[in-house]
Design an enzyme around this catalytic site. Structure first.
Site, PDB file in Angstrom:
ATOM      1  N   CYS A 137       9.445  -5.903 -12.901  1.00  0.00           N
ATOM      2  CA  CYS A 137       8.840  -5.018 -11.903  1.00  0.00           C
ATOM      3  C   CYS A 137       9.920  -4.132 -11.305  1.00  0.00           C
ATOM      4  CB  CYS A 137       8.196  -5.868 -10.809  1.00  0.00           C
ATOM      5  SG  CYS A 137       7.435  -4.907  -9.495  1.00  0.00           S
ATOM      6  N   LEU A 138       9.607  -2.846 -11.120  1.00  0.00           N
ATOM      7  CA  LEU A 138      10.592  -1.919 -10.546  1.00  0.00           C
ATOM      8  C   LEU A 138      10.973  -2.322  -9.118  1.00  0.00           C
ATOM      9  CD1 LEU A 138       9.238   1.535 -11.810  1.00  0.00           C
ATOM     10  CD2 LEU A 138      11.169   0.210 -12.704  1.00  0.00           C
ATOM     11  N   GLN A 191       4.173   0.545  -4.111  1.00  0.00           N
ATOM     12  CA  GLN A 191       5.621   0.452  -4.334  1.00  0.00           C
ATOM     13  C   GLN A 191       6.392   1.639  -3.778  1.00  0.00           C
ATOM     14  OE1 GLN A 191       4.841  -0.544  -8.677  1.00  0.00           O
ATOM     15  NE2 GLN A 191       6.783  -1.570  -8.345  1.00  0.00           N
ATOM     16  N   GLY A 221       4.804   1.193 -15.447  1.00  0.00           N
ATOM     17  CA  GLY A 221       3.716   1.310 -14.480  1.00  0.00           C
ATOM     18  C   GLY A 221       4.276   1.366 -13.067  1.00  0.00           C
ATOM     19  N   HIS A 228      -0.936  -6.302 -13.573  1.00  0.00           N
ATOM     20  CA  HIS A 228       0.270  -6.353 -12.735  1.00  0.00           C
ATOM     21  C   HIS A 228       0.195  -5.280 -11.629  1.00  0.00           C
ATOM     22  CE1 HIS A 228       4.811  -6.622 -12.233  1.00  0.00           C
ATOM     23  NE2 HIS A 228       4.531  -5.475 -11.648  1.00  0.00           N
ATOM     24  N   GLU A 229      -0.168  -4.053 -12.027  1.00  0.00           N
ATOM     25  CA  GLU A 229      -0.207  -2.951 -11.041  1.00  0.00           C
ATOM     26  C   GLU A 229      -1.342  -3.141 -10.049  1.00  0.00           C
ATOM     27  OE1 GLU A 229       2.371  -1.269 -10.934  1.00  0.00           O
ATOM     28  OE2 GLU A 229       3.094  -1.708 -12.944  1.00  0.00           O
ATOM     29  N   HIS A 244      -0.343  -5.252  -7.176  1.00  0.00           N
ATOM     30  CA  HIS A 244       0.425  -4.544  -6.142  1.00  0.00           C
ATOM     31  C   HIS A 244      -0.514  -3.970  -5.079  1.00  0.00           C
ATOM     32  CE1 HIS A 244       4.574  -4.635  -7.425  1.00  0.00           C
ATOM     33  NE2 HIS A 244       4.297  -4.164  -8.642  1.00  0.00           N
TER      34      HIS A 244
HETATM   35 NI    NI Z   1       5.514  -4.161 -10.329  1.00  0.00          NI
END
Ligand code: NI
Length: 169
Positions: free
Chosen positions: A92-93, A51, A46, A134-135, A138
């Site tokens: 997380c990226l 991000q 995701g 989670h997304e 963000h």
């Molecule tokens: Ni993330």
């Protein structure tokens, strides 16, 4: 299409609150294509627009094994959450190499628009439900490490800053 640079924690830009999307135009189509390419390239499941330093309410997700079921959620909102929650290991990226437990709803119903502006409700459980929560965090400027204890969070923060310093060398 283009790969977009991903912001890394503790970049303060990750705490920006995203604005709703109102124009379902070519610019949005290109942004979505670039975000999907960036997510697949980084082997993520995701990616939120936050991000990639675009502060608009847009997330892309693909939780499939084959990496061939992209989902685009524009202006997502949770319209139902399950009474049950569970602790789930997340990564997380924007916080590479860090995995820790976060309490999430087992299932959610998420109303979101697609690229044409059409709204629908996605009924999600398991990994997809966790990923959506989670997304969506963000988009509110929240990174998953903020659920952890201050001690753990500070340790992660120092680790990230040190890693970036070494990268820059
Ligand atoms: Ni993330």
């Amino acid at each position: 299409m283009a790969l977009l640079p991903i912001l890394c924690y503790p970049d303060p830009k990750l705490h920006t609150v995203a604005k709703p999307i109102t124009a379902f135009d070519d610019r949005l189509k290109i942004l979505v294509a670039d975000m999907l390419e960036t997510m697949y390239d980084a082997k993520g499941i995701g990616l939120a627009a936050t991000q990639v330093d675009v502060h608009e309410r847009l997330i892309v997700i693909d939780v499939s094994e084959e990496r061939d079921q992209p989902m685009v959620l524009i202006n997502p909102e949770l319209v139902w959450t399950s009474p049950a929650t569970h602790l789930n290991e997340e990564g997380c990226l924007s916080v590479p190499g860090i995995y820790d437990g976060v309490e999430r709803f087992d299932a959610v119903h998420c109303k979101a628009q697609d690229l044409s502006g059409q709204a629908r409700v996605i009924e999600a459980d398991a990994l997809l439900a966790v990923c959506i929560q989670h997304e969506m965090d963000h988009l509110l400027g929240k990174v998953f490490v903020e659920y952890l204890s201050p001690l753990k969070r500070n340790r992660i923060k120092s680790k990230m800053i040190k890693a970036r310093r070494e990268d820059a060398r």
